[in-house]
Scaffold this motif. Structure first.
Motif, short mmCIF file in Angstrom:
data_model
loop_
_atom_site.label_atom_id
_atom_site.label_comp_id
_atom_site.label_asym_id
_atom_site.label_seq_id
_atom_site.Cartn_x
_atom_site.Cartn_y
_atom_site.Cartn_z
N UNK A 24 0.84 -1.45 0.37
CA UNK A 24 0.41 -0.05 -0.22
C UNK A 24 0.58 1.22 -0.13
N UNK A 25 1.97 1.07 1.38
CA UNK A 25 2.31 2.39 0.98
C UNK A 25 3.64 2.37 -0.52
N UNK A 26 4.06 1.41 -0.75
CA UNK A 26 4.85 1.60 -1.99
C UNK A 26 3.95 2.01 -3.40
N UNK A 27 2.09 2.07 -3.55
CA UNK A 27 1.55 2.59 -4.48
C UNK A 27 1.08 3.67 -4.12
N UNK A 28 1.34 4.18 -3.38
CA UNK A 28 0.92 5.88 -2.75
C UNK A 28 2.26 6.71 -2.57
N UNK A 29 3.53 5.67 -3.03
CA UNK A 29 4.76 6.46 -3.14
C UNK A 29 5.07 7.40 -1.28
N UNK A 30 4.76 6.58 -0.57
CA UNK A 30 4.39 6.64 0.72
C UNK A 30 6.34 5.64 1.66
N UNK A 31 6.84 6.83 1.65
CA UNK A 31 8.13 6.04 2.29
C UNK A 31 7.63 6.64 3.95
N UNK A 32 8.13 5.05 4.85
CA UNK A 32 8.56 4.31 5.96
C UNK A 32 8.87 5.16 6.78
N UNK A 33 9.75 6.04 6.58
CA UNK A 33 11.66 6.08 7.58
C UNK A 33 10.74 6.36 8.63
N UNK A 34 9.48 7.63 9.11
CA UNK A 34 10.00 8.52 9.72
C UNK A 34 9.11 6.91 11.35
N UNK A 35 8.96 5.61 11.02
CA UNK A 35 8.18 4.90 12.17
C UNK A 35 7.34 5.13 11.86
N UNK A 36 6.34 5.19 11.46
CA UNK A 36 5.16 5.68 12.08
C UNK A 36 4.24 3.65 12.76
N UNK A 37 3.51 4.17 13.22
CA UNK A 37 3.29 2.47 14.44
C UNK A 37 2.20 2.79 13.19
N UNK A 38 1.52 0.97 13.41
CA UNK A 38 0.52 0.43 13.51
C UNK A 38 -0.24 -0.63 14.41
N UNK A 39 -1.56 -0.62 14.86
CA UNK A 39 -2.03 -1.64 15.83
C UNK A 39 -2.87 -2.32 15.14
N UNK A 40 -3.07 -3.85 15.02
CA UNK A 40 -3.48 -5.31 14.02
C UNK A 40 -4.33 -5.47 15.33
N UNK A 41 -5.85 -5.51 15.35
CA UNK A 41 -6.24 -6.70 16.75
C UNK A 41 -7.03 -7.46 15.51
N UNK A 42 -6.97 -8.64 15.96
CA UNK A 42 -7.25 -9.98 14.90
C UNK A 42 -8.23 -10.43 15.98
N UNK A 43 -9.47 -10.35 16.00
CA UNK A 43 -11.02 -11.28 16.48
C UNK A 43 -11.43 -11.18 16.55
N UNK A 44 -12.45 -11.53 17.14
CA UNK A 44 -14.34 -12.17 16.53
C UNK A 44 -15.00 -11.53 15.63
N UNK A 45 -16.60 -12.66 15.45
CA UNK A 45 -17.16 -11.66 15.08
C UNK A 45 -18.11 -10.61 16.42
#
Length: 156
Positions: free
Chosen positions: A30-51
Motif C-alpha cells: 500500500x505504501x509503495x503504491x501511494x509513494x509513501x516512505x515509512x522512514x519516520x517509523x509510524x506505528x500501526x496496531x492490528x487486532x485480530x478478533x471474532x465476530x
C-alpha cells in the motif's frame, strides 16, 4: 520502518508470525503504491478478533448491530497525501466474517485478509468510499497494491 503491533484476541487465526508477515506485506504494498516512505517509523496496531467483539465495536462506533470484516480507527485525522502521523491507528479484523467471505467468494483466506489489511490501512490514511468517486479511487489503489503481491483483483 513501519512498526506493526499485533494482538490476537479471539478467533481461529493463523500463527502470529504469519499474521505479522501478511500485515507487513500488505502495508509495504500500500505504501509503495501511494509513494509513501515509512522512514519516520509510524506505528500501526492490528487486532485480530471474532465476530461478537467486532459486532460490539460496530454497534458502539457506527450504530450498526452486526459483525463486519474490518474496522479502522485512525489515531489522527489525516487526509490522503498528508504526512504520516507517529501512530496511524487500529485496524480490527473479524476471523469468522473474513473466513466465510473468502469461502463464499472462492478466495484464499490469506489473500482476502491481505486485501482487508490494505483496505483498513487506506482508511487510516484518510481514504474512504462514501461516494462513488471516492470508492473508485480507493478500490483502484487496493487493486494496484494487491497486484504488487500477485493477488488478483478482489472486486473482479
Amino acid at each position: 520502518m513501519l512498526d506493526i503491533d499485533i494482538s490476537v484476541e479471539a478467533g481461529d487465526w493463523p500463527e502470529e508470525e504469519t499474521l505479522q508477515s501478511i500485515a507487513a506485506a500488505a502495508a509495504d504494498a500500500a505504501f509503495a503504491e501511494l509513494g509513501i516512505g515509512t522512514d519516520s517509523g509510524p506505528e500501526l496496531s492490528l487486532v485480530f478478533t471474532d465476530d461478537p467483539h467486532i459486532q460490539a465495536l460496530n454497534l458502539a462506533w457506527r450504530s450498526k448491530d452486526k459483525a463486519t470484516n474490518v474496522l479502522s480507527f485512525p489515531a489522527f485525522d489525516v487526509a490522503p497525501g498528508d504526512p504520516l502521523p507517529p501512530m496511524l491507528g487500529d485496524i480490527v479484523l473479524a476471523e469468522e466474517t473474513i473466513s466465510s467471505e473468502a469461502t463464499l467468494e472462492e478466495k484464499q483466506f490469506e489473500h482476502h485478509l491481505t486485501h482487508l489489511v490494505v483496505h483498513g490501512l487506506l482508511h487510516l490514511l484518510g481514504y474512504d468510499h462514501e461516494t462513488d468517486e471516492d470508492a473508485e479511487e480507493m478500490e483502484a489503489i487496493e487493486r494496484r497494491a494487491l497486484a504488487r503481491l500477485a493477488i488478483s483483483d478482489p472486486y473482479g
